[in-house]
Design an enzyme around this catalytic site. Sequence first.
Site, PDB file in Angstrom:
ATOM      1  N   TYR A 181      10.915  -6.736   2.116  1.00 16.24           N
ATOM      2  CA  TYR A 181      10.395  -5.634   1.359  1.00 16.24           C
ATOM      3  C   TYR A 181      10.165  -6.579  -0.341  1.00 16.24           C
ATOM      4  O   TYR A 181       9.201  -6.540  -1.325  1.00 16.24           O
ATOM      5  CB  TYR A 181      11.141  -4.513   0.983  1.00 16.24           C
ATOM      6  CG  TYR A 181      10.278  -3.347   0.519  1.00 16.24           C
ATOM      7  CD1 TYR A 181       9.028  -2.946   0.920  1.00 16.24           C
ATOM      8  CD2 TYR A 181      11.608  -2.719  -0.597  1.00 16.24           C
ATOM      9  CE1 TYR A 181       8.887  -1.668  -0.057  1.00 16.24           C
ATOM     10  CE2 TYR A 181      10.522  -2.030  -1.741  1.00 16.24           C
ATOM     11  CZ  TYR A 181       8.710  -0.929  -1.896  1.00 16.24           C
ATOM     12  OH  TYR A 181       9.007  -0.318  -2.037  1.00 16.24           O
ATOM     13  N   LYS A 236       7.352  -7.857  -2.760  1.00 18.44           N
ATOM     14  CA  LYS A 236       7.458  -7.330  -3.773  1.00 18.44           C
ATOM     15  C   LYS A 236       7.653  -8.030  -5.150  1.00 18.44           C
ATOM     16  O   LYS A 236       6.952  -7.820  -5.633  1.00 18.44           O
ATOM     17  CB  LYS A 236       7.786  -6.311  -3.685  1.00 18.44           C
ATOM     18  CG  LYS A 236       8.082  -4.928  -3.113  1.00 18.44           C
ATOM     19  CD  LYS A 236       6.155  -4.447  -3.377  1.00 18.44           C
ATOM     20  CE  LYS A 236       6.263  -2.935  -2.395  1.00 18.44           C
ATOM     21  NZ  LYS A 236       4.851  -2.402  -3.003  1.00 18.44           N
TER      22      LYS A 236
END
Length: 276
Positions: free
Chosen positions: A172, A176
């Site tokens: 994640y 991002k």
Amino acid sequence: MPFPFADVSQEPISELLSLSGRRAVITGAAQGLGKAIAARLAEAGADILIIDLDADRASAAADELASRFGVRGLGTRADVSDTASVVAAAELAVAEFGGIDIWVNNAGLFPNAPALEMSDEMWDQVFAVNTRGAFLGSREAARRMAETGGGVIVNIVSTAGFQAAFPGMTAYVSSKHAVRGLTKSLALDLAPLGIRVLGVAPSYVPTEGNIAAAKLGAEAAAAAGIEMPPLDVMNQSLIGRTGTPDDIARVVLFAASDLSIIMTGSTLLADAGEMI
């Protein structure tokens, strides 16, 4: 080539904030943060196309918001990681609304596991949705915006695009950080076409999807012997409360409106001071 961004210094606030006559597409918007964003854009006057993997929920959300705010609303199923699916959604917006002025890349995945336990499939899936999805949506939106004089693309990043706050978030956090870089690079490429690109980086906001994903991540970490913080401390707020989906939606509205016309390439922290 001239850069077609007007000086709006003489416009009243009401006009700068208004999205009347504009056409917005929001991905992953059948519920949670995406739906809150769609609601604020619709309230400001934009027609809305809600994209989600769940076609029935997408249509229901679009119908609800259209009825509430008196705009045109449409929901459709699309997989943001699949090129043909994103192209079809963009073409639907053009066919039904006549063009695209705002595109919000909100759809995202938050399944995580300790790095040594993470499968290739999990890594690839997170990047397919969070990063490839943001690129495909931006590209297809920009192709259509370029034909009508410009627009605004808003990428929902995360404070995970600035830090690695907790263990078990390798995929994640990496995805991002990539979306932050994508936002900068697209802004550079697209400015001559009259297209602004901004990121909005929320801290943890308790939505249906985030709560479920965080619990699964904590369970996976516990099984690997890694202690994760409880959900109520995932947001290190300095304002005395956890953020809400509408807190983030209002920042997206600012980014999508002419109030922010001087801005492109930035990622706005909507983090209640977490990153200080």
